[in-house]
Write a protein that holds these residues in place. Sequence first.
Motif, PDB file in Angstrom:
ATOM      1  N   SER A 102       0.826  -1.193   0.000  1.00  0.00           N
ATOM      2  CA  SER A 102       0.000   0.000   0.000  1.00  0.00           C
ATOM      3  C   SER A 102       0.868   1.252   0.000  1.00  0.00           C
ATOM      4  N   PRO A 103       0.495   2.252  -0.789  1.00  0.00           N
ATOM      5  CA  PRO A 103       1.249   3.507  -0.753  1.00  0.00           C
ATOM      6  C   PRO A 103       1.059   4.270   0.549  1.00  0.00           C
ATOM      7  N   SER A 186       2.550  -5.258   1.947  1.00  0.00           N
ATOM      8  CA  SER A 186       3.594  -4.553   2.688  1.00  0.00           C
ATOM      9  C   SER A 186       4.460  -5.527   3.482  1.00  0.00           C
ATOM     10  N   ALA A 187       3.839  -6.599   4.004  1.00  0.00           N
ATOM     11  CA  ALA A 187       4.619  -7.627   4.695  1.00  0.00           C
ATOM     12  C   ALA A 187       5.578  -8.319   3.729  1.00  0.00           C
ATOM     13  N   ILE A 188       5.121  -8.555   2.493  1.00  0.00           N
ATOM     14  CA  ILE A 188       5.998  -9.145   1.470  1.00  0.00           C
ATOM     15  C   ILE A 188       7.171  -8.212   1.194  1.00  0.00           C
ATOM     16  N   GLN A 189       6.880  -6.915   1.076  1.00  0.00           N
ATOM     17  CA  GLN A 189       7.943  -5.933   0.835  1.00  0.00           C
ATOM     18  C   GLN A 189       8.967  -5.955   1.973  1.00  0.00           C
ATOM     19  N   TRP A 190       8.476  -5.956   3.209  1.00  0.00           N
ATOM     20  CA  TRP A 190       9.363  -5.972   4.377  1.00  0.00           C
ATOM     21  C   TRP A 190      10.218  -7.241   4.370  1.00  0.00           C
ATOM     22  N   ALA A 191       9.587  -8.380   4.084  1.00  0.00           N
ATOM     23  CA  ALA A 191      10.323  -9.646   4.060  1.00  0.00           C
ATOM     24  C   ALA A 191      11.402  -9.629   2.981  1.00  0.00           C
ATOM     25  N   GLN A 192      11.068  -9.080   1.831  1.00  0.00           N
ATOM     26  CA  GLN A 192      12.046  -9.006   0.749  1.00  0.00           C
ATOM     27  C   GLN A 192      13.232  -8.121   1.143  1.00  0.00           C
ATOM     28  N   GLU A 193      12.951  -6.979   1.740  1.00  0.00           N
ATOM     29  CA  GLU A 193      14.020  -6.056   2.116  1.00  0.00           C
ATOM     30  C   GLU A 193      14.936  -6.642   3.183  1.00  0.00           C
ATOM     31  N   LEU A 194      14.400  -7.518   4.024  1.00  0.00           N
ATOM     32  CA  LEU A 194      15.223  -8.145   5.055  1.00  0.00           C
ATOM     33  C   LEU A 194      15.876  -9.437   4.589  1.00  0.00           C
ATOM     34  N   GLY A 195      15.619  -9.834   3.345  1.00  0.00           N
ATOM     35  CA  GLY A 195      16.250 -11.027   2.795  1.00  0.00           C
ATOM     36  C   GLY A 195      15.614 -12.331   3.217  1.00  0.00           C
ATOM     37  N   ALA A 196      14.336 -12.295   3.597  1.00  0.00           N
ATOM     38  CA  ALA A 196      13.648 -13.537   3.972  1.00  0.00           C
ATOM     39  C   ALA A 196      13.466 -14.426   2.750  1.00  0.00           C
ATOM     40  N   ASP A 197      13.519 -15.723   2.951  1.00  0.00           N
ATOM     41  CA  ASP A 197      13.297 -16.688   1.874  1.00  0.00           C
ATOM     42  C   ASP A 197      11.811 -16.934   1.632  1.00  0.00           C
ATOM     43  N   HIS A 198      11.031 -16.994   2.719  1.00  0.00           N
ATOM     44  CA  HIS A 198       9.614 -17.329   2.623  1.00  0.00           C
ATOM     45  C   HIS A 198       8.796 -16.394   3.513  1.00  0.00           C
ATOM     46  N   LEU A 199       7.533 -16.255   3.149  1.00  0.00           N
ATOM     47  CA  LEU A 199       6.545 -15.595   4.004  1.00  0.00           C
ATOM     48  C   LEU A 199       5.497 -16.636   4.358  1.00  0.00           C
ATOM     49  N   ALA A 200       5.107 -16.676   5.621  1.00  0.00           N
ATOM     50  CA  ALA A 200       4.155 -17.683   6.085  1.00  0.00           C
ATOM     51  C   ALA A 200       3.077 -17.035   6.945  1.00  0.00           C
ATOM     52  N   VAL A 201       1.937 -17.691   7.007  1.00  0.00           N
ATOM     53  CA  VAL A 201       0.827 -17.287   7.870  1.00  0.00           C
ATOM     54  C   VAL A 201       0.203 -18.544   8.450  1.00  0.00           C
TER      55      VAL A 201
END
Length: 231
Positions: A102-103, A186-201
Amino acid sequence: MEATWPPRAVTSLGPWRLRDGAGGGKRASAATFTGDPGEVSDATIDDAVQAMRDAGGPVLFQVLPGQEALDAALATRDFALVDPVVIKAAPVAALVGNAPPSPTAQFIWPALAIMREIWEMGGIGPERLSVMERVAGPKTAIFDRVGMKPAGVGFVAMHEGIAMLHALEVQPPLRRKGAARHILGSAIQWAQELGADHLAVAVTSENTPARGLYTSLNMGIVGHYHYRAGS
Protein backbone atom coordinates in the motif's frame (compact mmCIF):
# COMPACT_ATOMS: atom_id res chain seq x y z
CA MET A 1 6.13 -20.13 15.09
CA GLU A 2 7.50 -19.95 18.62
CA ALA A 3 10.24 -17.48 17.67
CA THR A 4 7.80 -15.08 16.00
CA TRP A 5 4.97 -15.51 18.54
CA PRO A 6 6.79 -16.47 21.75
CA PRO A 7 5.43 -17.60 25.12
CA ARG A 8 6.56 -15.93 28.31
CA ALA A 9 8.33 -19.10 29.42
CA VAL A 10 8.88 -22.70 28.29
CA THR A 11 9.56 -25.73 30.47
CA SER A 12 10.20 -29.38 29.70
CA LEU A 13 8.44 -32.22 31.49
CA GLY A 14 9.35 -35.65 30.19
CA PRO A 15 8.17 -35.78 26.57
CA TRP A 16 6.30 -32.47 26.88
CA ARG A 17 7.12 -28.88 26.01
CA LEU A 18 4.94 -26.73 28.26
CA ARG A 19 4.35 -23.05 27.49
CA ASP A 20 3.30 -20.18 29.69
CA GLY A 21 1.54 -17.88 27.23
CA ALA A 22 0.52 -15.31 29.86
CA GLY A 23 -2.82 -14.88 28.08
CA GLY A 24 -1.20 -14.49 24.66
CA GLY A 25 -3.45 -16.98 22.90
CA LYS A 26 -3.35 -20.65 22.00
CA ARG A 27 -0.20 -20.43 19.87
CA ALA A 28 1.79 -19.22 22.85
CA SER A 29 0.10 -21.40 25.48
CA ALA A 30 -0.41 -24.93 24.12
CA ALA A 31 1.67 -27.88 25.24
CA THR A 32 3.35 -29.96 22.55
CA PHE A 33 4.44 -33.58 22.63
CA THR A 34 8.10 -34.01 21.67
CA GLY A 35 8.57 -37.72 22.37
CA ASP A 36 8.15 -40.86 20.29
CA PRO A 37 4.58 -41.98 19.54
CA GLY A 38 5.08 -44.96 21.81
CA GLU A 39 5.60 -42.66 24.79
CA VAL A 40 1.97 -41.50 24.70
CA SER A 41 0.22 -42.91 27.76
CA ASP A 42 -2.40 -41.96 30.31
CA ALA A 43 0.39 -41.34 32.81
CA THR A 44 2.30 -38.91 30.61
CA ILE A 45 -0.91 -37.07 29.72
CA ASP A 46 -1.84 -36.91 33.42
CA ASP A 47 1.55 -35.34 34.16
CA ALA A 48 1.04 -32.63 31.55
CA VAL A 49 -2.53 -31.90 32.63
CA GLN A 50 -1.54 -31.57 36.26
CA ALA A 51 1.40 -29.30 35.42
CA MET A 52 -0.85 -27.00 33.38
CA ARG A 53 -3.44 -26.90 36.14
CA ASP A 54 -0.78 -26.15 38.75
CA ALA A 55 0.52 -23.28 36.60
CA GLY A 56 -2.98 -21.78 36.44
CA GLY A 57 -3.08 -21.72 32.66
CA PRO A 58 -5.37 -23.42 30.17
CA VAL A 59 -5.23 -27.20 29.77
CA LEU A 60 -4.45 -27.12 26.08
CA PHE A 61 -2.56 -29.41 23.71
CA GLN A 62 -1.35 -28.67 20.19
CA VAL A 63 -1.61 -31.80 18.04
CA LEU A 64 0.77 -31.96 15.10
CA PRO A 65 0.81 -34.15 11.99
CA GLY A 66 1.88 -37.70 12.81
CA GLN A 67 0.53 -37.52 16.36
CA GLU A 68 -2.58 -39.58 15.74
CA ALA A 69 -1.99 -41.68 18.87
CA LEU A 70 -1.90 -38.56 21.03
CA ASP A 71 -4.99 -37.18 19.32
CA ALA A 72 -6.91 -40.41 19.89
CA ALA A 73 -5.86 -40.56 23.54
CA LEU A 74 -7.01 -36.99 24.15
CA ALA A 75 -10.28 -37.58 22.29
CA THR A 76 -10.94 -40.64 24.47
CA ARG A 77 -10.59 -38.37 27.50
CA ASP A 78 -13.17 -35.96 26.00
CA PHE A 79 -10.70 -33.22 25.20
CA ALA A 80 -12.52 -31.04 22.67
CA LEU A 81 -11.08 -30.47 19.21
CA VAL A 82 -10.53 -26.71 18.82
CA ASP A 83 -9.43 -24.45 15.97
CA PRO A 84 -7.96 -26.59 13.20
CA VAL A 85 -5.20 -24.44 11.68
CA VAL A 86 -3.42 -24.50 8.34
CA ILE A 87 -0.04 -22.93 7.71
CA LYS A 88 0.35 -21.32 4.32
CA ALA A 89 3.63 -20.14 2.84
CA ALA A 90 5.37 -19.25 -0.38
CA PRO A 91 8.82 -18.05 -1.46
CA VAL A 92 9.06 -14.29 -1.10
CA ALA A 93 10.42 -14.01 -4.64
CA ALA A 94 7.26 -15.67 -5.96
CA LEU A 95 5.01 -13.33 -3.98
CA VAL A 96 6.54 -10.03 -5.05
CA GLY A 97 4.05 -8.34 -7.38
CA ASN A 98 1.11 -10.56 -6.39
CA ALA A 99 -0.01 -8.08 -3.75
CA PRO A 100 1.53 -4.64 -4.20
CA PRO A 101 2.33 -2.80 -0.97
CA SER A 102 0.00 0.00 0.00
CA PRO A 103 1.25 3.51 -0.75
CA THR A 104 -0.21 4.59 2.58
CA ALA A 105 1.15 1.73 4.71
CA GLN A 106 3.60 2.54 7.49
CA PHE A 107 6.08 0.24 9.22
CA ILE A 108 5.97 1.24 12.88
CA TRP A 109 7.34 -0.28 16.06
CA PRO A 110 6.41 0.16 18.86
CA ALA A 111 2.80 0.28 17.74
CA LEU A 112 0.91 3.55 17.93
CA ALA A 113 -2.13 3.96 20.17
CA ILE A 114 -4.51 3.85 17.18
CA MET A 115 -2.96 0.55 16.07
CA ARG A 116 -3.44 -0.89 19.53
CA GLU A 117 -7.05 0.27 19.47
CA ILE A 118 -7.71 -1.53 16.17
CA TRP A 119 -6.18 -4.71 17.56
CA GLU A 120 -8.19 -4.34 20.76
CA MET A 121 -11.45 -4.05 18.79
CA GLY A 122 -10.51 -7.29 17.05
CA GLY A 123 -9.90 -9.12 20.32
CA ILE A 124 -6.11 -8.73 20.25
CA GLY A 125 -5.52 -7.18 23.64
CA PRO A 126 -2.56 -6.29 25.86
CA GLU A 127 -1.56 -9.92 26.45
CA ARG A 128 -1.05 -10.53 22.73
CA LEU A 129 0.73 -7.20 22.37
CA SER A 130 3.11 -8.45 25.07
CA VAL A 131 3.79 -11.48 22.86
CA MET A 132 4.85 -9.12 20.07
CA GLU A 133 7.08 -7.21 22.46
CA ARG A 134 8.82 -10.46 23.47
CA VAL A 135 9.95 -11.24 19.91
CA ALA A 136 13.74 -10.99 19.91
CA GLY A 137 14.40 -11.05 16.16
CA PRO A 138 13.52 -8.63 13.36
CA LYS A 139 9.93 -7.44 13.63
CA THR A 140 7.59 -4.60 12.77
CA ALA A 141 3.94 -3.63 12.82
CA ILE A 142 2.15 -2.48 9.67
CA PHE A 143 -0.48 0.25 9.75
CA ASP A 144 -2.66 1.12 6.76
CA ARG A 145 -5.49 3.46 5.92
CA VAL A 146 -8.42 3.43 3.52
CA GLY A 147 -8.77 6.96 2.31
CA MET A 148 -8.09 9.05 5.39
CA LYS A 149 -9.49 6.47 7.81
CA PRO A 150 -7.28 4.13 9.92
CA ALA A 151 -8.17 0.74 8.51
CA GLY A 152 -5.95 -2.14 9.53
CA VAL A 153 -2.86 -3.47 11.22
CA GLY A 154 -0.61 -6.50 11.11
CA PHE A 155 2.50 -7.79 12.83
CA VAL A 156 5.36 -9.51 11.03
CA ALA A 157 8.55 -11.05 12.41
CA MET A 158 11.36 -13.10 10.93
CA HIS A 159 13.29 -16.15 12.12
CA GLU A 160 15.79 -18.27 10.18
CA GLY A 161 14.76 -16.85 6.82
CA ILE A 162 11.01 -17.17 7.34
CA ALA A 163 8.90 -14.05 7.84
CA MET A 164 5.61 -14.79 9.56
CA LEU A 165 2.59 -12.52 9.51
CA HIS A 166 0.45 -12.51 12.65
CA ALA A 167 -2.50 -10.52 14.02
CA LEU A 168 -3.81 -9.17 10.71
CA GLU A 169 -6.86 -7.13 11.65
CA VAL A 170 -9.03 -4.76 9.60
CA GLN A 171 -11.85 -2.70 11.09
CA PRO A 172 -15.21 -4.23 10.07
CA PRO A 173 -16.63 -1.12 8.31
CA LEU A 174 -13.52 -0.96 6.12
CA ARG A 175 -13.25 -4.61 5.13
CA ARG A 176 -13.49 -5.70 1.48
CA LYS A 177 -11.75 -2.50 0.44
CA GLY A 178 -8.30 -3.98 -0.11
CA ALA A 179 -6.70 -3.17 3.25
CA ALA A 180 -5.87 -6.78 4.12
CA ARG A 181 -4.26 -7.37 0.72
CA HIS A 182 -2.29 -4.13 1.04
CA ILE A 183 -1.02 -5.07 4.50
CA LEU A 184 -0.02 -8.48 3.18
CA GLY A 185 1.73 -6.77 0.25
CA SER A 186 3.59 -4.55 2.69
CA ALA A 187 4.62 -7.63 4.70
CA ILE A 188 6.00 -9.14 1.47
CA GLN A 189 7.94 -5.93 0.83
CA TRP A 190 9.36 -5.97 4.38
CA ALA A 191 10.32 -9.65 4.06
CA GLN A 192 12.05 -9.01 0.75
CA GLU A 193 14.02 -6.06 2.12
CA LEU A 194 15.22 -8.15 5.06
CA GLY A 195 16.25 -11.03 2.79
CA ALA A 196 13.65 -13.54 3.97
CA ASP A 197 13.30 -16.69 1.87
CA HIS A 198 9.61 -17.33 2.62
CA LEU A 199 6.54 -15.60 4.00
CA ALA A 200 4.16 -17.68 6.08
CA VAL A 201 0.83 -17.29 7.87
CA ALA A 202 -1.20 -19.49 10.21
CA VAL A 203 -4.95 -19.30 9.75
CA THR A 204 -7.87 -21.23 11.20
CA SER A 205 -9.62 -23.51 8.74
CA GLU A 206 -12.94 -21.71 9.33
CA ASN A 207 -11.54 -18.29 8.37
CA THR A 208 -12.67 -18.56 4.77
CA PRO A 209 -11.99 -14.93 3.72
CA ALA A 210 -8.40 -15.01 4.95
CA ARG A 211 -7.74 -18.41 3.41
CA GLY A 212 -9.12 -17.14 0.14
CA LEU A 213 -6.83 -14.12 0.23
CA TYR A 214 -3.73 -16.25 0.83
CA THR A 215 -4.77 -18.75 -1.84
CA SER A 216 -5.23 -15.93 -4.35
CA LEU A 217 -1.55 -15.08 -3.85
CA ASN A 218 -0.55 -18.71 -4.50
CA MET A 219 0.42 -19.38 -0.90
CA GLY A 220 0.20 -23.15 -0.50
CA ILE A 221 -0.52 -25.25 2.57
CA VAL A 222 2.76 -26.40 4.12
CA GLY A 223 1.52 -27.66 7.46
CA HIS A 224 -1.45 -28.01 9.77
CA TYR A 225 -2.33 -28.68 13.38
CA HIS A 226 -5.22 -28.45 15.80
CA TYR A 227 -5.77 -28.13 19.51
CA ARG A 228 -7.37 -30.36 22.11
CA ALA A 229 -8.75 -28.46 25.12
CA GLY A 230 -9.70 -29.82 28.51
CA SER A 231 -10.58 -28.50 31.92
